[in-house]
Motif scaffolding. Sequence first.
Motif, mmCIF file in Angstrom:
data_model
loop_
_atom_site.group_PDB
_atom_site.id
_atom_site.type_symbol
_atom_site.label_atom_id
_atom_site.label_comp_id
_atom_site.label_asym_id
_atom_site.label_seq_id
_atom_site.Cartn_x
_atom_site.Cartn_y
_atom_site.Cartn_z
ATOM 1 N N ARG A 24 0.815 -1.257 -0.026
ATOM 2 C CA ARG A 24 0.028 0.038 -0.025
ATOM 3 C C ARG A 24 0.737 1.325 0.004
ATOM 4 O O ARG A 24 0.356 2.402 -0.579
ATOM 5 N N LEU A 25 2.197 1.074 0.491
ATOM 6 C CA LEU A 25 2.841 2.391 1.013
ATOM 7 C C LEU A 25 3.909 2.258 -0.341
ATOM 8 O O LEU A 25 4.598 3.455 -0.515
ATOM 9 N N GLY A 26 3.950 1.178 -1.525
ATOM 10 C CA GLY A 26 5.024 1.198 -2.278
ATOM 11 C C GLY A 26 6.344 1.164 -1.567
ATOM 12 O O GLY A 26 7.515 1.743 -2.262
ATOM 13 N N ARG A 27 6.370 0.379 -0.500
ATOM 14 C CA ARG A 27 7.802 -0.055 0.021
ATOM 15 C C ARG A 27 7.831 -1.444 0.217
ATOM 16 O O ARG A 27 7.026 -2.255 0.210
ATOM 17 N N PRO A 28 9.258 -1.920 0.238
ATOM 18 C CA PRO A 28 9.472 -3.164 0.651
ATOM 19 C C PRO A 28 9.074 -3.755 1.986
ATOM 20 O O PRO A 28 9.027 -2.990 2.683
ATOM 21 N N ALA A 29 8.474 -5.202 1.919
ATOM 22 C CA ALA A 29 8.067 -5.627 3.222
ATOM 23 C C ALA A 29 9.241 -5.387 4.270
ATOM 24 O O ALA A 29 8.846 -5.153 5.308
ATOM 25 N N SER A 30 10.494 -5.668 4.038
ATOM 26 C CA SER A 30 11.660 -5.793 4.656
ATOM 27 C C SER A 30 11.675 -4.172 5.329
ATOM 28 O O SER A 30 11.877 -4.114 6.620
ATOM 29 N N THR A 31 11.386 -3.205 4.578
ATOM 30 C CA THR A 31 11.433 -1.804 5.317
ATOM 31 C C THR A 31 10.596 -1.658 6.158
ATOM 32 O O THR A 31 10.622 -1.288 7.544
ATOM 33 N N ILE A 32 9.244 -2.078 6.271
ATOM 34 C CA ILE A 32 8.120 -2.178 7.353
ATOM 35 C C ILE A 32 8.708 -2.997 8.219
ATOM 36 O O ILE A 32 8.386 -2.536 9.496
ATOM 37 N N MET A 33 9.183 -4.131 8.298
ATOM 38 C CA MET A 33 9.593 -4.914 9.141
ATOM 39 C C MET A 33 10.412 -4.266 10.317
ATOM 40 O O MET A 33 10.412 -4.390 11.445
ATOM 41 N N ARG A 34 11.480 -3.560 9.465
ATOM 42 C CA ARG A 34 12.650 -2.881 10.045
ATOM 43 C C ARG A 34 12.150 -1.903 10.995
ATOM 44 O O ARG A 34 12.526 -1.678 12.228
ATOM 45 N N GLU A 35 11.244 -1.178 10.511
ATOM 46 C CA GLU A 35 10.584 -0.072 10.994
ATOM 47 C C GLU A 35 9.811 -0.421 12.335
ATOM 48 O O GLU A 35 9.955 0.084 13.413
ATOM 49 N N VAL A 36 9.014 -1.301 12.188
ATOM 50 C CA VAL A 36 8.082 -1.998 13.122
ATOM 51 C C VAL A 36 8.816 -2.564 14.384
ATOM 52 O O VAL A 36 8.882 -2.213 15.657
ATOM 53 N N THR A 37 9.773 -3.423 13.971
ATOM 54 C CA THR A 37 10.810 -4.209 14.825
ATOM 55 C C THR A 37 11.389 -3.079 15.739
ATOM 56 O O THR A 37 11.482 -3.433 17.053
ATOM 57 N N ARG A 38 12.089 -2.025 15.090
ATOM 58 C CA ARG A 38 12.902 -0.909 15.673
ATOM 59 C C ARG A 38 12.056 -0.144 16.735
ATOM 60 O O ARG A 38 12.815 0.257 17.627
ATOM 61 N N ASN A 39 10.843 -0.078 16.643
ATOM 62 C CA ASN A 39 9.764 0.776 17.344
ATOM 63 C C ASN A 39 8.931 -0.139 18.294
ATOM 64 O O ASN A 39 7.609 0.487 18.024
ATOM 65 N N GLY A 40 9.170 -0.919 18.682
ATOM 66 C CA GLY A 40 8.207 -1.678 19.828
ATOM 67 C C GLY A 40 7.723 -2.833 19.452
ATOM 68 O O GLY A 40 6.791 -3.400 20.065
ATOM 69 N N GLY A 41 7.811 -3.263 18.295
ATOM 70 C CA GLY A 41 7.021 -4.575 17.513
ATOM 71 C C GLY A 41 5.508 -4.068 17.146
ATOM 72 O O GLY A 41 5.081 -3.225 17.387
ATOM 73 N N PRO A 42 4.824 -4.995 16.681
ATOM 74 C CA PRO A 42 3.527 -5.062 16.046
ATOM 75 C C PRO A 42 2.683 -4.751 16.980
ATOM 76 O O PRO A 42 1.764 -3.805 16.808
ATOM 77 N N ASP A 43 2.626 -5.107 18.295
ATOM 78 C CA ASP A 43 1.786 -5.074 19.415
ATOM 79 C C ASP A 43 1.983 -3.480 20.032
ATOM 80 O O ASP A 43 0.862 -2.974 20.521
ATOM 81 N N ASP A 44 3.122 -2.855 19.920
ATOM 82 C CA ASP A 44 3.396 -1.640 20.818
ATOM 83 C C ASP A 44 3.827 -0.539 19.789
ATOM 84 O O ASP A 44 4.093 0.550 20.107
ATOM 85 N N TYR A 45 3.771 -0.765 18.336
ATOM 86 C CA TYR A 45 4.354 0.363 17.599
ATOM 87 C C TYR A 45 3.349 1.502 17.779
ATOM 88 O O TYR A 45 2.041 1.367 17.386
ATOM 89 N N GLY A 46 3.832 2.673 17.645
ATOM 90 C CA GLY A 46 3.084 3.942 17.698
ATOM 91 C C GLY A 46 3.678 4.867 16.712
ATOM 92 O O GLY A 46 4.894 5.064 16.648
ATOM 93 N N ALA A 47 2.804 5.371 15.944
ATOM 94 C CA ALA A 47 3.507 6.513 14.926
ATOM 95 C C ALA A 47 4.060 7.405 15.379
ATOM 96 O O ALA A 47 5.406 7.881 14.977
ATOM 97 N N GLN A 48 3.664 8.266 16.431
ATOM 98 C CA GLN A 48 4.409 9.279 16.934
ATOM 99 C C GLN A 48 5.677 9.161 17.820
ATOM 100 O O GLN A 48 6.736 9.847 17.780
ATOM 101 N N GLN A 49 5.381 8.065 18.465
ATOM 102 C CA GLN A 49 6.632 7.441 19.197
ATOM 103 C C GLN A 49 8.036 7.237 18.249
ATOM 104 O O GLN A 49 9.060 7.258 18.512
#
Length: 242
Positions: A30-55
């Motif tokens: 949907r964002l036109g980004r590789p899945a690996s980019t999304i995975m790194r972003e989420v993992t680096r910032n709390g994981g799927p359960d704790d991810y927050g855009a502002q944080q």
Amino acid sequence: MPGDRLTNEDRQHIAEGLAEGLGFTEIGRRLGRPASTIMREVTRNGGPDDYGAQQAQEATQQRARRHRKAKPPVPLAGDSSHGRDPQAVQNLTESFATLLEQQGMPRMAARVLACLYVTDSGTLTAADLVQRLRVSPASISQTIAFLEQQGLLKRERTPGGRRERYVVDDELWVRSTLAALEMNDTLIAASQRAAEILGATTPAGARFGFSAEFLLLVNAPLRQAMERWQQSQADRNAERQS
């Protein structure tokens, strides 16, 4: 086409996608980004359960500020003696290291050998190498052990015997070629023995036989070249003494 860096808006979409239960692949699509980019972003910032855009946005900004802090300039390893341009010597050192690496030498070994090879003395201590290459003493120690095992340098004590220094000389490639000859001799003997055991007329035996034949052809001119070199050196030394 989105840039390399995720924006605050991208992070909002990621958070919304996670809330919907979407996987990294679908969010990335949907964002036109590789899945690996999304995975790194989420993992680096709390994981799927704790991810927050502002944080995530704030954490990214903090990391960027840390990276922007001034770092001391890396000193040039180039030798300015004899009127040389230090930057030109530095470029030569790096290009020669790259060439050695392309020939199959491990990267750190190539950097250490090139650094030694461009010095007039052919000699540097571990401290010198750490300073010039900006690496840890442990990396230098491991690399020196490798190069010494390959016969590409030798150790000696500094005057007074308090520290070691590492030395390359004019015979470096001579020793390297001799080592290659010896290795080929070992492979020839092993291949010939394998051909006997497997049967010279069998496919496996023939493979070893061909290998031995090829290595014999390779070694012959190499051995002749070494003999000519040794004779030329002997002649040169005799002229100096006369």
